[in-house]
Design an enzyme around this catalytic site. Structure first.
Site, PDB file in Angstrom:
ATOM      1  N   GLU A 205       0.831  -1.210   0.000  1.00 49.63           N
ATOM      2  CA  GLU A 205       0.000   0.000   0.000  1.00 49.63           C
ATOM      3  C   GLU A 205       0.867   1.262   0.000  1.00 49.63           C
ATOM      4  O   GLU A 205       0.354   2.370  -0.016  1.00 49.63           O
ATOM      5  CB  GLU A 205      -0.925  -0.008   1.218  1.00 49.63           C
ATOM      6  N   ASN A 282      -1.160  -6.848  -4.356  1.00 49.79           N
ATOM      7  CA  ASN A 282      -1.692  -6.004  -5.421  1.00 49.79           C
ATOM      8  C   ASN A 282      -0.586  -5.220  -6.119  1.00 49.79           C
ATOM      9  O   ASN A 282       0.411  -4.857  -5.507  1.00 49.79           O
ATOM     10  CB  ASN A 282      -2.708  -5.013  -4.836  1.00 49.79           C
ATOM     11  N   ASP A 324      -7.661  -4.567  -5.227  1.00 49.68           N
ATOM     12  CA  ASP A 324      -6.754  -4.967  -4.138  1.00 49.68           C
ATOM     13  C   ASP A 324      -6.935  -6.438  -3.780  1.00 49.68           C
ATOM     14  O   ASP A 324      -6.963  -6.813  -2.613  1.00 49.68           O
ATOM     15  CB  ASP A 324      -6.928  -4.083  -2.894  1.00 49.68           C
TER      16      ASP A 324
HETATM   17 CA    CA Z   1      -2.978  -5.031  -0.750  1.00 49.63          CA
END
Ligand code: CA
Ligand code: CA
Length: 585
Positions: A205, A282, A324
């Site tokens: 992230e 992700n 995600d």
């Molecule tokens: Ca993630």
């Protein structure tokens, strides 16, 4: 101390005999003394100890023990409980290890403990000194340690890896994985393969670069690095060892330089094919309109040669991920129909069966009831059949600030998140801790800034059903048939254990450790631990007694990111303890 180890050694050998399991003990290994590579590879067939995350590096979380079984599990009572202490508690997501009369368990805020496995008395405690400004995305958890030789090795929230002496807790070596100020952290249990300690990184992230690394487990010296974002150079013994993939083949422009694909949930290893299986998160940022292409090797399982750090094959679950749907979920080796297979229950809601020799897709089926982003997986191409349910492009919206909002299931916390499933060699079923939830999701413009959240998205998670979110489900990997399910009001967030006693164990945020009939799913036993159970249960045999252990302590990503679901479970209290159970008389 010597006497203590001697006693533990005898106890371990005796417990193997009681279990009636023929074990050939390799020289200098088995249940006492230094932990060897053979001990780790054979962990599943030596129930006198638990020396690896996953009860064996394949990650099946299956024990051949049946002293505790479906017929007597109702008599399970606490042997002891041990408090992690401290005024700051939060999520306890660890899997304990047991060796030589000691339980090793990690806890929130990068703490680790050695406890006498018979009495629950503390042998030592190590609190890693955490600096100001660490950037863990999803609670201050730690998922476990690794054992090798006389060391116990674990990672920390400031992206370091620490090796301690098993007897004393003294630091033997300590290495920095990366700079925590750039968003790197470490929460997974390390994996030991052929004398090397294998680790990944958290921080998807924050636009970090995912990678898998191998170090000499005895010294901490780096052996190889394999980046999981296409375009980045790997190394072997300090020299360049080829870039991952082909630069810009699946990533536009410079986006690959901050591409995410964090390897935050740890890996598995199968000695039969001699490959490490690591999941990747992700691609960064979440706003997929900025990075057209498949964005390899995000949301994939990569199969890595443990000797060279080269990627032998990969399978991508969610190409050009827009939701995600980290593909970090464990890839679990199992054999069926004469084939070497692997099972993987992905955050995107589909269960995949892969040929683990080459990554070819053998089967795929949904393990949650609602999947909006894809109709299914094309077994010929291995690619998802997308529905077009993607958040809109903010750059073409009227104000240029917020793209079209969509509702999509599963939510980004996934059909299944980090919590590992179990595979039973008796029933041939996978036991998957699943959740039914969706989310409102929209995209926003975003630019990369070191150490800042790099999403370009907004979201609110919502439940799909009034009466439950969590569901423990038993699946036949061959047919995709759901054999049974147990529904839980709060989302399930703990690991699963299957045993030859026809039992399946898992915890609930409501505080229970529960045991189910492995064949029917009937609930047979539960115990209230005083806080949510989001850790991993284990079992072992010692002095003729079978024990079950699980950490207790509510937390993890749900209270932080769960939106409407977080509000619904706000009443759950934090904690921090290890519970150990045995049969009452
Ligand atoms: Ca993630
Ligand atoms: Ca073992």
């Amino acid at each position: 101390m010597k006497k203590h180890i001697q006693r533990a050694c005898e106890a371990g050998l005796k417990s193997l005999a009681v279990a009636g399991i023929a074990v050939i003990l390799p020289a200098g290994s088995a249940v006492a003394g230094k932990v060897t590579d053979d001990d780790i590879i054979n962990d599943a067939s030596t129930p006198g100890d638990v020396v690896s995350y996953g009860l064996g590096p394949q990650g099946q979380r299956y024990s051949s023990l049946k002293t505790i079984n479906a017929g007597n599990v109702s008599k399970l009572v606490p042997a002891f409980s041990y408090s992690f202490g401290g005024e700051k508690q939060r999520g306890q997501e660890a899997q304990p290890l047991v060796h030589d009369g000691k339980i090793f368990v990690t806890a929130s805020y990068s703490r680790i403990y050695a406890i006498d496995s018979k009495t629950g008395e503390e042998i030592w405690q190590y609190d890693h000194r955490l600096p100001e400004g660490i950037l863990p995305c999803c609670d201050v958890v730690n998922r476990g340690a690794a054992l090798y030789d006389d060391l116990v090795i674990f990672g920390t929230l400031d992206a370091q890896i620490v090796a301690l002496n098993q007897d004393t807790g003294e630091v033997v070596w300590k290495e920095k994985i990366d700079n925590f100020k750039d968003g790197y952290s470490f929460t997974a249990a390390p994996l030991i393969v052929k004398g090397k300690v294998i680790t990944g990184v958290s921080g998807g992230e924050f636009g970090v670069i995912g990678r898998v690394e191998a170090r000499d487990a005895l010294t901490g010296k780096l052996v190889w690095i394999r980046p999981t974002v296409e375009g980045h150079m790997g190394t072997l013994n300090g020299k360049d060892n080829g870039i991952s993939g082909t630069t810009n083949a699946t990533w536009p422009g410079d986006l690959w330089k901050t591409g995410g694909a964090a390897t935050w949930a740890g890996g598995t290893y199968d000695p039969e094919v001699d490959l490490i299986f690591y999941g990747t998160g992700n691609p960064a940022p979440w706003n997929s309109h900025l990075r057209p292409g498949d964005n390899l090797y995000s949301t994939s399982t990569v199969a890595i040669d443990p000797d060279t750090g080269k990627i032998k094959w990969h399978y991508q679950f969610t190409p050009n991920d827009a939701w995600d749907y980290d593909g970090v979920n464990e890839t679990v080796a199992f054999n069926a129909g004469g084939k070497k297979l692997a099972g993987h229950a992905d955050r995107n809601g589909f269960f995949y069966v892969l040929d683990r020799t080459n990554g070819k897709l053998e089967n795929a089926f949904p393990f949650v009831n609602q999947i909006d982003w894809a109709k299914g997986i094309d077994l010929k191409t291995g690619r998802p059949i997308e529905t077009g349910v993607r958040p809109g492009d903010p750059s073409t919206s009227t104000d240029g600030k917020k793209g079209e909002q969509i509702f999509v299931a599963p939510s980004f916390l996934g059909g299944k998140n980090w919590m590992p499933m179990a595979y039973s060699q008796d029933t041939g079923l996978f036991y998957v801790p699943a959740n039914e939830w969706g989310m409102d999701l929209w995209n926003e413009p975003v630019t990369y800034k070191k150490g800042a959240a790099y999403l370009g998205a907004g979201f609110t998670i919502k439940p799909l059903n009034k009466d439950y979110i969590g569901a423990l489900r038993a699946f036949d990997p061959k047919t995709g048939k759901k054999v049974w399910e147990y529904k839980n009001p709060a989302p399930l967030w703990g690991g699963v254990l299957a045993t030859a006693g026809n039992l399946v164990f898992t915890g609930t945020p409501e505080g229970y450790l529960k045991a189910f009939d492995a064949k029917t799913g009937k609930e047979l036993w539960k115990f209230q631990t005083g806080s949510g159970v989001v850790g991993n249960p284990i079992t072992w045999m010692e002095d003729g007694e079978q024990y079950i252990a699980v950490p207790s302590g509510w937390g993890g990503a749900v209270p932080l990111w769960g939106g409407d679901v977080a509000s619904a479970v706000k009443y759950l209290n934090q904690g921090g303890s290890l519970w150990v159970f045995k049969l009452g008389s």
